[in-house]
Design a protein around this motif. Structure first.
Motif, short mmCIF file in Angstrom:
data_model
loop_
_atom_site.label_atom_id
_atom_site.label_comp_id
_atom_site.label_asym_id
_atom_site.label_seq_id
_atom_site.Cartn_x
_atom_site.Cartn_y
_atom_site.Cartn_z
N ILE A 163 0.97 -1.24 0.16
CA ILE A 163 0.03 0.12 0.03
C ILE A 163 0.74 1.08 -0.24
CG2 ILE A 163 -1.97 -1.20 1.25
CD1 ILE A 163 -1.08 0.02 3.85
N ASP A 164 2.12 1.05 -0.13
CA ASP A 164 2.92 2.20 -0.43
C ASP A 164 4.15 2.04 -1.54
OD1 ASP A 164 4.80 0.23 0.10
OD2 ASP A 164 5.65 0.73 2.18
N GLY A 165 3.45 2.09 -2.60
CA GLY A 165 4.07 2.06 -3.78
C GLY A 165 5.21 0.89 -4.15
N GLY A 166 5.13 -0.38 -3.12
CA GLY A 166 5.90 -1.18 -3.43
C GLY A 166 7.27 -1.41 -2.62
N LYS A 167 7.36 -0.48 -1.53
CA LYS A 167 8.54 -0.23 -0.90
C LYS A 167 8.48 -1.26 0.23
CE LYS A 167 9.35 4.69 -1.56
NZ LYS A 167 8.19 4.96 -2.56
N THR A 168 7.26 -1.53 0.71
CA THR A 168 7.28 -2.73 1.80
C THR A 168 5.87 -3.79 1.37
OG1 THR A 168 5.81 -1.28 3.13
CG2 THR A 168 7.89 -1.41 3.79
N TRP A 169 6.15 -5.08 1.36
CA TRP A 169 5.03 -5.97 1.19
C TRP A 169 4.80 -6.77 2.25
CZ3 TRP A 169 3.32 -6.26 -3.96
CH2 TRP A 169 3.94 -5.43 -4.85
N ASN A 170 3.48 -7.00 2.35
CA ASN A 170 2.99 -8.15 3.30
C ASN A 170 2.34 -9.48 2.77
OD1 ASN A 170 3.71 -6.53 5.81
ND2 ASN A 170 2.20 -4.96 4.95
N LEU A 171 2.55 -10.55 3.62
CA LEU A 171 1.91 -11.62 3.08
C LEU A 171 0.18 -11.49 3.30
CD1 LEU A 171 4.33 -14.46 4.30
CD2 LEU A 171 3.50 -13.96 1.99
N VAL A 172 -0.57 -12.05 2.60
CA VAL A 172 -1.93 -12.07 2.82
C VAL A 172 -2.73 -13.53 2.42
CG1 VAL A 172 -2.35 -9.50 2.63
CG2 VAL A 172 -2.44 -10.96 0.37
N ALA A 173 -3.61 -13.61 3.22
CA ALA A 173 -4.24 -15.06 2.63
C ALA A 173 -3.25 -16.28 2.75
CB ALA A 173 -4.80 -15.02 1.33
N THR A 174 -2.31 -16.27 3.50
CA THR A 174 -1.23 -17.41 3.61
C THR A 174 -1.98 -18.50 4.19
OG1 THR A 174 0.93 -18.06 4.16
CG2 THR A 174 -0.44 -16.66 5.98
N ASN A 175 -1.83 -19.77 3.50
CA ASN A 175 -2.49 -20.91 3.79
C ASN A 175 -4.08 -20.96 3.56
OD1 ASN A 175 -0.27 -22.21 4.93
ND2 ASN A 175 -0.39 -21.15 6.71
N HIS A 176 -4.60 -19.94 2.66
CA HIS A 176 -5.80 -20.08 2.17
C HIS A 176 -5.63 -19.93 0.67
CE1 HIS A 176 -7.61 -19.77 6.00
NE2 HIS A 176 -6.72 -18.82 6.30
N ASN A 177 -6.89 -20.24 0.11
CA ASN A 177 -6.85 -20.02 -1.41
C ASN A 177 -6.47 -18.79 -2.05
OD1 ASN A 177 -7.65 -22.61 -2.40
ND2 ASN A 177 -9.82 -22.40 -2.01
N PRO A 178 -5.93 -18.57 -3.25
CA PRO A 178 -5.55 -19.64 -4.03
C PRO A 178 -4.08 -20.11 -3.73
CG PRO A 178 -5.33 -17.65 -5.14
CD PRO A 178 -5.93 -17.30 -3.76
N GLY A 179 -3.81 -21.32 -4.40
CA GLY A 179 -2.32 -21.68 -4.31
C GLY A 179 -1.63 -21.06 -5.60
N TYR A 180 -0.89 -21.77 -6.31
CA TYR A 180 -0.07 -21.13 -7.32
C TYR A 180 -1.03 -20.72 -8.44
CZ TYR A 180 2.12 -20.86 -12.04
OH TYR A 180 2.49 -20.52 -13.20
N ARG A 181 -0.59 -19.48 -8.85
CA ARG A 181 -1.48 -18.72 -10.01
C ARG A 181 -0.33 -17.74 -10.67
NH1 ARG A 181 -4.45 -21.89 -8.26
NH2 ARG A 181 -6.71 -21.97 -7.94
N SER A 182 -0.68 -17.96 -12.12
CA SER A 182 0.44 -17.25 -12.99
C SER A 182 0.08 -15.98 -13.44
CB SER A 182 0.58 -18.07 -14.26
OG SER A 182 -0.58 -18.49 -14.89
N CYS A 183 -1.09 -15.37 -13.01
CA CYS A 183 -1.54 -14.05 -13.41
C CYS A 183 -2.61 -13.51 -12.53
CB CYS A 183 -2.27 -14.14 -14.86
SG CYS A 183 -2.51 -12.42 -15.36
N VAL A 184 -2.35 -12.25 -11.97
CA VAL A 184 -3.41 -11.58 -11.24
C VAL A 184 -3.58 -10.22 -11.76
CG1 VAL A 184 -1.51 -10.64 -9.63
CG2 VAL A 184 -4.00 -10.97 -8.87
N GLN A 185 -4.63 -9.84 -11.59
CA GLN A 185 -4.98 -8.41 -12.18
C GLN A 185 -6.24 -7.90 -11.35
OE1 GLN A 185 -3.95 -7.17 -16.09
NE2 GLN A 185 -2.37 -8.15 -14.69
N TYR A 186 -5.93 -6.52 -11.17
CA TYR A 186 -7.03 -5.54 -10.64
C TYR A 186 -8.31 -5.29 -11.59
CZ TYR A 186 -4.33 -4.33 -6.56
OH TYR A 186 -3.73 -4.32 -5.33
N ILE A 187 -9.24 -5.80 -11.14
CA ILE A 187 -10.78 -5.30 -11.91
C ILE A 187 -10.54 -3.73 -11.99
CG2 ILE A 187 -13.15 -5.47 -12.05
CD1 ILE A 187 -13.02 -8.13 -10.50
#
Length: 350
Positions: A266-290
């Motif tokens: 939420i700060d332009g890529g300087k820091t990142w946090n894990l989300v939905a760990t151990n929850h769906n989805p598993g491996y995915r090759s593409c993500v896009q904001y609607i």
């Protein structure tokens, strides 16, 4: 005059007291999938929606094509160069031209030419050459990235609308870590917003490369996503605006593994946090904001299916088992997706 001032103050108070319209998230529960192109010989990992709403793709075996959604018709062709079996996994476009870049040695970058045929505008030879993704900041300036050939990422940039491309010297880039590269899985390990650029690497090391000035200078940030093996790390990144971004990946050899494969900034890529760990989805090759959904709604696809988030990626709902490699939104409820042997139209349903 006194009455006029009172009227103006009253109007000002009226508007200032109006509440901002509350965002109401949608809950997509399914997706209607209709195939618009099929070829069992093709693995299609790169598509682009052009400015006029038509859809372009490039794939393996030199195949590429253009879909007219009004006529619901395709024009397809095969790009030839010597006797090579060209593999395209990176495409991009400006308002006037379409570009496609082959992955392996020699790397060949083609753009639409004045005679209606694709013309070669960049060639790079070398044992380690392997290009992964490409995009444009504007009609004149674009970037493509690839695996390291020395001790830095391969980054080529155009400043003249794609007519010429120049490789960024390693002395102008952060040094690569051991086993760090990128994945040519969906043409989405570059994200741009305005002049800002983010590159997602993966492999034994997975980091964020960031440029605030269209590739003039670079810095790099560590991230908490799964890494350590050649098949781990980020596979796809997207930014809704200059601050809010999301990346997804994992390990395609263990696609059900949901641990540490989704991260958010939420700060332009300087820091990142894990989300939905151990929850769906598993491996995915593409993500896009609607688009036009305030950065709250995302969709992720992979060969194990399609998933939707209504809250910025903190929670996800699996809505289809249909597998794809990549996709692009046409509007806030319709997208095109490509995968093994097909391109499909996706209509998301509440």
């Amino acid at each position: 005059m006194k009455h006029l001032i009172l009227i103006l103050v009253s109007i000002s108070l009226l508007f200032s007291c109006r509440k901002k319209e509350t965002f109401i998230p949608r809950i997509f529960s399914s997706v209607e999938i209709s195939n618009i192109y099929s070829d069992s010989l093709l693995s299609i990992r790169a598509i682009e929606i052009l400015n006029d709403g038509s859809l372009a793709f490039a794939a393996n075996h030199g195949a590429f094509g253009l879909y007219n959604p009004i006529k619901e018709s395709w024009v397809t062709s095969k790009q030839e160069y010597d006797s090579l079996d060209l593999q395209f996994r990176a495409v991009a476009h400006t308002s006037t031209d379409f570009f496609m870049l082959s992955i392996e040695n020699p790397a060949l970058l083609f753009k639409t030419g004045d005679n209606g045929l694709m013309e070669l505008v960049y060639k790079e030879e070398g044992k380690k050459v392997f290009y992964d993704a490409m995009t444009f900041w504007n009609d004149q300036e674009g970037i493509a990235i690839g695996d390291p050939t020395n001790d830095c990422l391969s980054i080529i940039i155009t400043r003249d609308g794609g007519k010429t491309w120049n490789k960024t010297p390693c002395e102008n880039l952060p040094k690569i870590m051991d086993g760090e590269a990128a994945f040519a899985a969906s043409n989405t390990n570059i994200a741009v917003v305005g002049d800002k650029t983010w590159i997602a690497t993966g492999g034994k090391a997975s980091r964020i490369f960031y440029s605030p000035n269209k590739g003039e200078t670079w810095e790099v940030f560590d991230i908490p996503i799964v890494q350590g093996y050649a098949t781990t790390g980020m596979y796809s990144i997207d930014f809704y605006d200059e601050l809010n971004g999301f990346a997804i990946g994992g390990d395609y050899t263990i696609p059900e593994d949901q641990q540490a494969n989704k991260i958010k900034t939420i700060d332009g890529g300087k820091t990142w946090n894990l989300v939905a760990t151990n929850h769906n989805p598993g491996y995915r090759s593409c993500v896009q904001y609607i688009p036009n959904r305030e950065g709250k709604e995302l969709v992720a696809v992979g060969f194990k299916g399609i998933d939707f988030s209504k809250d910025g990626g903190y929670n996800w709902k699996h809505i289809s088992n249909e597998g794809f490699y990549t996709f692009r939104f046409l509007n806030d409820s319709v997208a095109y997706a490509a995968g093994s042997g097909r391109i499909s139209k996706l209509v998301f349903k509440q």
